[in-house]
Design a protein around this motif. Structure first.
Motif, PDB file in Angstrom:
ATOM      1  N   VAL A  70       0.858  -1.177   0.000  1.00 42.74           N
ATOM      2  CA  VAL A  70       0.000   0.000   0.000  1.00 42.74           C
ATOM      3  C   VAL A  70       0.894   1.227   0.000  1.00 42.74           C
ATOM      4  CG1 VAL A  70      -1.972  -1.084   1.115  1.00 42.74           C
ATOM      5  CG2 VAL A  70      -0.193  -0.043   2.525  1.00 42.74           C
ATOM      6  N   GLU A  71       0.397   2.299  -0.586  1.00 45.13           N
ATOM      7  CA  GLU A  71       1.208   3.498  -0.772  1.00 45.13           C
ATOM      8  C   GLU A  71       0.300   4.722  -0.656  1.00 45.13           C
ATOM      9  OE1 GLU A  71       4.593   5.956  -1.990  1.00 45.13           O
ATOM     10  OE2 GLU A  71       4.397   3.954  -1.117  1.00 45.13           O
ATOM     11  N   PRO A  72       0.761   5.790   0.001  1.00 46.88           N
ATOM     12  CA  PRO A  72      -0.025   7.028   0.082  1.00 46.88           C
ATOM     13  C   PRO A  72       0.294   7.955  -1.095  1.00 46.88           C
ATOM     14  CG  PRO A  72       1.838   7.192   1.561  1.00 46.88           C
ATOM     15  CD  PRO A  72       1.937   5.844   0.883  1.00 46.88           C
ATOM     16  N   PHE A  73      -0.138   7.576  -2.280  1.00 47.42           N
ATOM     17  CA  PHE A  73       0.183   8.313  -3.502  1.00 47.42           C
ATOM     18  C   PHE A  73      -0.105   9.807  -3.335  1.00 47.42           C
ATOM     19  CE2 PHE A  73      -0.735   3.977  -4.727  1.00 47.42           C
ATOM     20  CZ  PHE A  73       0.320   3.676  -5.579  1.00 47.42           C
ATOM     21  N   VAL A  74       0.827  10.642  -3.825  1.00 43.22           N
ATOM     22  CA  VAL A  74       0.707  12.090  -3.663  1.00 43.22           C
ATOM     23  C   VAL A  74       0.635  12.741  -5.033  1.00 43.22           C
ATOM     24  CG1 VAL A  74       3.204  12.533  -3.622  1.00 43.22           C
ATOM     25  CG2 VAL A  74       1.637  14.084  -2.411  1.00 43.22           C
ATOM     26  N   ASP A  75      -0.050  13.870  -5.111  1.00 49.47           N
ATOM     27  CA  ASP A  75      -0.235  14.542  -6.389  1.00 49.47           C
ATOM     28  C   ASP A  75       0.896  15.522  -6.673  1.00 49.47           C
ATOM     29  OD1 ASP A  75      -2.637  14.700  -8.442  1.00 49.47           O
ATOM     30  OD2 ASP A  75      -1.743  16.702  -8.285  1.00 49.47           O
ATOM     31  N   ALA A  76       1.345  15.574  -7.921  1.00 51.97           N
ATOM     32  CA  ALA A  76       2.443  16.463  -8.299  1.00 51.97           C
ATOM     33  C   ALA A  76       2.067  17.928  -8.123  1.00 51.97           C
ATOM     34  CB  ALA A  76       2.856  16.198  -9.744  1.00 51.97           C
ATOM     35  N   ASP A  77       0.786  18.264  -8.229  1.00 49.52           N
ATOM     36  CA  ASP A  77       0.372  19.650  -7.993  1.00 49.52           C
ATOM     37  C   ASP A  77       0.581  20.036  -6.536  1.00 49.52           C
ATOM     38  OD1 ASP A  77      -0.439  20.493 -10.570  1.00 49.52           O
ATOM     39  OD2 ASP A  77      -2.285  19.347 -10.381  1.00 49.52           O
ATOM     40  N   ASP A  78       0.302  19.120  -5.624  1.00 53.60           N
ATOM     41  CA  ASP A  78       0.553  19.397  -4.209  1.00 53.60           C
ATOM     42  C   ASP A  78       2.041  19.581  -3.943  1.00 53.60           C
ATOM     43  OD1 ASP A  78      -2.133  19.336  -3.513  1.00 53.60           O
ATOM     44  OD2 ASP A  78      -2.094  17.222  -2.944  1.00 53.60           O
ATOM     45  N   VAL A 123       1.916  18.333   3.475  1.00 47.73           N
ATOM     46  CA  VAL A 123       1.078  19.238   2.684  1.00 47.73           C
ATOM     47  C   VAL A 123       0.293  20.159   3.614  1.00 47.73           C
ATOM     48  CG1 VAL A 123      -0.870  19.380   1.091  1.00 47.73           C
ATOM     49  CG2 VAL A 123       0.913  17.673   0.716  1.00 47.73           C
ATOM     50  N   ARG A 124      -0.278  19.592   4.660  1.00 46.31           N
ATOM     51  CA  ARG A 124      -1.056  20.387   5.605  1.00 46.31           C
ATOM     52  C   ARG A 124      -0.167  21.380   6.352  1.00 46.31           C
ATOM     53  NH1 ARG A 124      -2.336  16.690   8.812  1.00 46.31           N
ATOM     54  NH2 ARG A 124      -3.792  15.701   7.366  1.00 46.31           N
ATOM     55  N   GLN A 125       1.040  20.946   6.727  1.00 45.38           N
ATOM     56  CA  GLN A 125       1.955  21.838   7.442  1.00 45.38           C
ATOM     57  C   GLN A 125       2.260  23.095   6.636  1.00 45.38           C
ATOM     58  OE1 GLN A 125       5.619  20.261   9.221  1.00 45.38           O
ATOM     59  NE2 GLN A 125       4.785  18.221   8.903  1.00 45.38           N
ATOM     60  N   VAL A 126       2.536  22.909   5.361  1.00 46.96           N
ATOM     61  CA  VAL A 126       3.001  24.017   4.528  1.00 46.96           C
ATOM     62  C   VAL A 126       1.839  24.827   3.950  1.00 46.96           C
ATOM     63  CG1 VAL A 126       4.365  24.647   2.492  1.00 46.96           C
ATOM     64  CG2 VAL A 126       5.103  22.750   3.953  1.00 46.96           C
ATOM     65  N   LEU A 127       0.795  24.138   3.495  1.00 48.38           N
ATOM     66  CA  LEU A 127      -0.265  24.806   2.734  1.00 48.38           C
ATOM     67  C   LEU A 127      -1.540  25.050   3.535  1.00 48.38           C
ATOM     68  CD1 LEU A 127       0.127  22.788  -0.595  1.00 48.38           C
ATOM     69  CD2 LEU A 127       1.215  24.967   0.027  1.00 48.38           C
ATOM     70  N   GLY A 128      -1.656  24.393   4.700  1.00 46.28           N
ATOM     71  CA  GLY A 128      -2.840  24.588   5.502  1.00 46.28           C
ATOM     72  C   GLY A 128      -4.094  23.973   4.919  1.00 46.28           C
ATOM     73  N   ARG A 129      -3.944  22.969   4.094  1.00 45.73           N
ATOM     74  CA  ARG A 129      -5.083  22.270   3.497  1.00 45.73           C
ATOM     75  C   ARG A 129      -4.754  20.800   3.330  1.00 45.73           C
ATOM     76  NH1 ARG A 129      -3.657  20.794  -1.525  1.00 45.73           N
ATOM     77  NH2 ARG A 129      -2.367  22.159  -2.844  1.00 45.73           N
ATOM     78  N   GLU A 130      -5.769  20.020   3.011  1.00 38.51           N
ATOM     79  CA  GLU A 130      -5.561  18.598   2.799  1.00 38.51           C
ATOM     80  C   GLU A 130      -4.985  18.342   1.407  1.00 38.51           C
ATOM     81  OE1 GLU A 130      -5.993  16.149   5.122  1.00 38.51           O
ATOM     82  OE2 GLU A 130      -6.229  17.932   6.387  1.00 38.51           O
ATOM     83  N   PRO A 131      -4.212  17.269   1.237  1.00 40.21           N
ATOM     84  CA  PRO A 131      -3.712  16.916  -0.094  1.00 40.21           C
ATOM     85  C   PRO A 131      -4.821  16.365  -0.979  1.00 40.21           C
ATOM     86  CG  PRO A 131      -3.071  15.255   1.506  1.00 40.21           C
ATOM     87  CD  PRO A 131      -3.695  16.378   2.286  1.00 40.21           C
ATOM     88  N   LYS A 132      -4.581  16.383  -2.269  1.00 41.16           N
ATOM     89  CA  LYS A 132      -5.556  15.888  -3.240  1.00 41.16           C
ATOM     90  C   LYS A 132      -5.694  14.372  -3.139  1.00 41.16           C
ATOM     91  CE  LYS A 132      -5.553  17.612  -7.412  1.00 41.16           C
ATOM     92  NZ  LYS A 132      -5.169  17.902  -8.830  1.00 41.16           N
TER      93      LYS A 132
END
Length: 290
Positions: free
Chosen positions: A170-178, A264-273
């Protein structure tokens, strides 16, 4: 790194946008890679001067030609560092260290490195980035969502069969835009020097779940088919891809990254995609049209 940032090739443009407040430029190494080109786009939208670091650029940037680095760094005060082909290759730490020293000497002190989550070899490169005088930030990313529509697996998705040798991973895939949003924040904002951020998506997914999400997004069945490492090595060979990718799947996806991080939350203050949102957008763009 496992994400093959520069698989789309080197940037073939160079230049600067209009400066904000007369600031110097940002050198984006690998500026046509998955995150690199997104970083370039975001900086230019902000009106910030950008130079795309590539072999085809003017001036050129080539990891194998350190003599040309000074020209590429001239007039810049920050650098986004992505390494081709991978931070795990022999000699990468020495090159990262040499680039960091050259950047600081040229006046480009703010350095942001794209690193791989869970890769021990990448950690050596991270340490070599931390030269005296550098305002460094490390961005450790999990596997990119965009591996499925921009590079490694796009043909497999189009063919309707995702055959990989990692049945239980299993992997927590992350978006390149984030990732790009975090990198731009680290390059342009305050409070990021000396920080290491781990970036993941909002949930863990097995490849069977990835296939299910891709099936929903495309409206046709995308099957996940586990294969042996030996069989997959043959597939890679037939398609002209490096057989070392087998080790990538069997080592990196061994469970060490099976947990979420909040970079993502630390830096942008929102949830990742979420992967489902990514898949719907990619399908709507025609990325997997047959």
């Amino acid at each position: 790194m496992t994400n093959n940032e520069n698989v789309t090739g080197d940037g073939n443009t160079a230049g600067h946008g209009s400066a904000v407040g007369g600031e110097k430029g940002t050198l984006v190494i690998g500026g046509r890679g998955k995150t690199g080109r997104r970083v370039v786009e975001r900086l230019r939208r902000q009106g910030r001067p950008v130079r795309v670091g590539s072999r085809a650029g003017e001036p050129a940037f080539d990891w194998d030609e350190p003599a040309g680095w000074a020209a590429a760094l001239a007039g810049t005060d920050r650098v986004y560092v992505t390494f081709q082909p991978d931070l795990s290759v022999p000699g990468a730490p020495d090159l990262i260290g040499a680039l960091a020293e050259a950047a600081v000497a040229a006046g480009a002190r703010r350095l942001v490195l794209l690193s791989g989550r869970g890769e021990e070899a990448a950690r050596l490169c991270e340490e070599r980035l931390k030269v005296p005088g550098a305002e460094w930030t490390v961005v450790r990313a999990s596997w990119f969502n965009q591996n499925f529509d921009e590079s490694l697996f796009v043909d497999s998705v189009r063919a309707g069969e995702l055959a990989l040798p990692v049945a239980d991973a299993v992997e927590p895939f992350v978006d390149a835009d984030d990732i790009a949003d975090v990198v731009v924040a680290a390059l342009t904002g305050d409070g990021h020097a000396g920080r290491t951020y781990e970036l993941t998506g909002p949930r863990l997914l097995g490849l069977d779940e990835v296939a299910a999400e891709l099936s929903k997004a495309t409206g046709r069945e995308i099957a996940y088919v586990p294969v042996s490492a030996g069989d997959y090595r043959g597939v890679l060979r037939e398609n002209g891809l490096p057989e070392e990718l087998v080790e990538l799947f069997t080592v990196i996806l061994d469970g060490r990254n099976a947990h979420l991080a909040d970079g993502v939350r630390q830096v942008l203050g929102r949830e990742p995609k979420d992967f489902a949102d990514y898949a719907r957008a990619a399908a709507a763009s025609g990325a997997w049209d047959v």
